[in-house]
Design a protein around this motif. Structure first.
Motif, short mmCIF file in Angstrom:
data_model
loop_
_atom_site.label_atom_id
_atom_site.label_comp_id
_atom_site.label_asym_id
_atom_site.label_seq_id
_atom_site.Cartn_x
_atom_site.Cartn_y
_atom_site.Cartn_z
N ARG A 166 -0.46 9.28 8.33
CA ARG A 166 0.01 8.43 9.56
C ARG A 166 -0.46 6.83 9.81
NH1 ARG A 166 2.02 13.90 12.76
NH2 ARG A 166 0.47 13.25 14.57
N GLY A 167 -1.83 7.61 10.87
CA GLY A 167 -2.64 6.99 10.96
C GLY A 167 -2.70 5.45 10.24
N ILE A 168 -3.23 5.97 9.44
CA ILE A 168 -3.46 5.00 8.33
C ILE A 168 -2.36 3.75 7.87
CG2 ILE A 168 -4.64 4.00 5.64
CD1 ILE A 168 -5.77 7.64 5.71
N ALA A 169 -0.98 4.30 7.52
CA ALA A 169 0.03 3.60 7.44
C ALA A 169 0.47 2.86 8.47
CB ALA A 169 1.46 4.76 7.19
N GLN A 170 -0.16 2.96 9.87
CA GLN A 170 0.02 2.66 10.98
C GLN A 170 -0.53 0.75 10.92
OE1 GLN A 170 -0.25 4.44 14.72
NE2 GLN A 170 -0.08 3.04 15.99
N SER A 171 -2.04 1.39 10.64
CA SER A 171 -3.10 0.20 10.60
C SER A 171 -2.99 -0.23 9.33
CB SER A 171 -4.37 0.85 10.72
OG SER A 171 -4.31 1.81 11.73
N ALA A 172 -2.28 0.18 8.19
CA ALA A 172 -2.07 -1.42 7.39
C ALA A 172 -0.51 -1.19 7.62
CB ALA A 172 -1.70 -0.36 5.77
N GLY A 209 8.33 2.01 4.66
CA GLY A 209 9.54 2.83 4.25
C GLY A 209 8.92 3.75 3.98
N THR A 210 9.52 4.85 3.71
CA THR A 210 9.69 6.23 3.73
C THR A 210 9.97 6.35 2.08
OG1 THR A 210 11.42 6.63 4.71
CG2 THR A 210 8.41 6.91 5.76
N SER A 211 9.76 7.58 1.74
CA SER A 211 10.00 8.77 0.28
C SER A 211 9.84 9.92 0.48
CB SER A 211 9.51 7.65 -1.01
OG SER A 211 10.48 8.14 -2.17
N ASP A 212 10.05 10.71 -0.25
CA ASP A 212 9.94 12.29 -0.57
C ASP A 212 10.08 12.22 -2.41
OD1 ASP A 212 12.30 12.41 -1.93
OD2 ASP A 212 12.51 13.71 -0.50
N SER A 213 9.51 10.81 -2.97
CA SER A 213 8.69 11.13 -4.09
C SER A 213 7.82 10.10 -4.18
CB SER A 213 10.65 10.23 -4.92
OG SER A 213 9.70 9.72 -6.54
N GLY A 249 -0.14 -6.39 8.53
CA GLY A 249 0.60 -6.78 7.55
C GLY A 249 1.03 -6.71 6.30
N TYR A 250 0.52 -5.30 6.10
CA TYR A 250 0.63 -4.91 4.50
C TYR A 250 2.28 -4.16 4.57
CZ TYR A 250 -4.02 -5.21 2.81
OH TYR A 250 -5.37 -6.15 2.97
N GLN A 251 2.59 -3.77 3.76
CA GLN A 251 4.00 -3.16 3.55
C GLN A 251 3.71 -2.08 2.50
OE1 GLN A 251 6.57 -5.86 5.04
NE2 GLN A 251 7.46 -4.34 3.31
N ILE A 291 0.75 -1.06 0.16
CA ILE A 291 0.31 -0.39 -0.34
C ILE A 291 0.89 1.14 0.34
CG2 ILE A 291 -1.55 1.09 1.77
CD1 ILE A 291 -2.90 -1.19 2.16
N ALA A 292 0.17 2.29 -0.89
CA ALA A 292 1.26 3.57 -0.99
C ALA A 292 0.49 4.66 -0.06
CB ALA A 292 1.69 4.18 -2.63
N MET A 293 0.89 5.52 0.95
CA MET A 293 0.20 6.60 1.41
C MET A 293 0.82 7.08 0.98
SD MET A 293 -2.11 6.64 3.47
CE MET A 293 -3.08 8.23 3.57
N ILE A 294 0.11 8.06 0.45
CA ILE A 294 0.57 9.54 -0.29
C ILE A 294 -0.34 10.79 1.49
CG2 ILE A 294 0.36 11.18 -1.85
CD1 ILE A 294 1.42 8.22 -2.52
N GLY A 295 0.82 11.00 1.42
CA GLY A 295 0.08 12.34 2.78
C GLY A 295 0.74 11.91 3.80
N SER A 296 1.77 12.73 4.55
CA SER A 296 2.16 11.81 6.02
C SER A 296 1.49 12.74 7.01
CB SER A 296 3.70 11.50 6.20
OG SER A 296 4.16 12.51 6.38
N GLY A 297 0.43 13.23 7.74
CA GLY A 297 0.32 13.82 8.69
C GLY A 297 -0.39 12.82 9.40
N VAL A 298 -1.49 13.86 10.68
CA VAL A 298 -2.22 12.97 11.32
C VAL A 298 -2.79 11.66 10.64
CG1 VAL A 298 -4.18 12.97 12.81
CG2 VAL A 298 -2.10 14.75 12.76
#
Length: 321
Positions: A56-62, A112-116, A66-68, A46-53
């Motif tokens: 980052r919450g969606i990224a943590q839950s994903a 993982g994180t990226s600014d691209s 078990g998702y990358q 899963i690509a999460m676009i935007g790392s605000g509140v």
């Protein structure tokens, strides 16, 4: 003899029209089937676009499911802040015996994180959580449509806006859908799933599966400004702001009355501070434009945003933090 010939030609014309219609319908069904088959895939990244509140919450839950996760933001500093916030939330979970040290390690390892933005090119599923500005979302989705895999699903975390309008910026609106999470994402159980006009059944089913794997309950919402929850929350919050402005009661007592009298887990002013007053104002402006006078933003909300009092994220809103 002449009439018989005309009848024969008419029969042939009807025959060809019928076969043409059947051919068109068959092609339409095949196209829908191909879209469905393309989107019925194993979703693991899963690509999460935007790392605000919200991002980052969606990224943590994903990651916890078990998702990358590929977390993107244009600001490396914001990405670092997001990772620190995720780690702090997991540490709090350990203190409350909700998370183990091993679970924390695995969640952080999967993000993982990226600014691209090109990091999204390898994702099976993309979720957007950028500010509620339609033009920004349309521009982003047009770019994602161009760089992502043909079978990747493109979801917006918008709380009020039209997935049809967002999907119209792409060449493949069948794979665009709204997936509205709630803050704080790791603890809130609901996800509103909203189809756009062209969203395919396969896109909806895959999105529901992703939400359920994250441990969420889902509701299917017919597209309409504000969906279910934002429409109600904005109305309640706006009225609470008007009461504060009119001197009916203090912020503390308004929230206390709503929590104890109506059994809400948070007061409407506390919730607005948590969401961000700038985000709430954008939602109110959009609903006012689409639904009319009932949703005109309270003047105190506009005043606080103009003064930089944005809620928890700025340290001051209806409360001080």
């Amino acid at each position: 003899m002449r009439e018989t010939g005309i009848e024969h030609e008419a029969q042939e014309l009807r025959f060809h029209r019928l076969h043409f219609f059947r051919a068109v319908m068959l092609r339409f069904k095949l196209e829908k089937l191909v879209q469905g088959v393309c989107l019925k895939m194993n979703i693991e990244t899963i690509a999460m676009i935007g790392s605000g509140v919200m991002g980052r919450g969606i990224a943590q839950s994903a990651a916890a499911a078990g998702y990358q996760v590929l977390l993107h933001d244009t600001s490396p500093t914001q990405l670092q802040t997001a990772l620190q916030a995720i780690e702090a939330d997991l540490e709090e979970g350990i203190r409350r015996n909700k998370v183990t040290e091993e679970e924390k390690r695995r969640v952080l390892q999967r993000i993982g994180t990226s600014d691209s933005l090109h990091v999204a090119a390898s994702a099976d599923f993309v979720i957007e959580a950028i500010p509620e500005i339609l033009e920004w979302k349309q521009e982003l989705f047009a770019h994602l449509d161009a760089i992502c895999k043909a079978d990747a699903i493109l979801a917006t975390n918008t709380s009020t806006m039209s997935p049809t309008q967002i999907g119209a910026a792409t060449k493949s609106p069948h794979r665009v859908i709204a997936m509205h999470f709630f803050n704080p994402v790791p603890r809130m159980k609901l996800v509103e799933i909203v189809r756009g006009l062209d969203t395919s059944d396969a896109t909806y089913e895959a999105t529901r599966h992703v939400a359920e794997r994250m441990g969420k309950e889902t509701v299917e919402v017919n597209e309409y400004p504000g969906f279910i929850t934002s429409r109600m929350n904005c109305l309640i919050g706006n009225e609470a702001m008007r009461m504060l402005q009119e001197g009916v009661a203090s912020a503390e007592d308004i929230d206390k009355a709503i929590k104890l009298g109506l059994h809400h887990p948070m007061g409407p002013l506390e919730l607005a501070d948590l969401v961000g007053l700038d985000a709430r104002l954008k939602n109110m402006q959009y609903l006012y434009e689409k639904l009319g006078e009932t949703y005109r933003p309270a003047p105190i909300l506009e005043k606080y945003v103009a003064a930089g009092r944005l809620g928890r994220k700025s340290g001051r809103g209806f409360y001080e933090y």
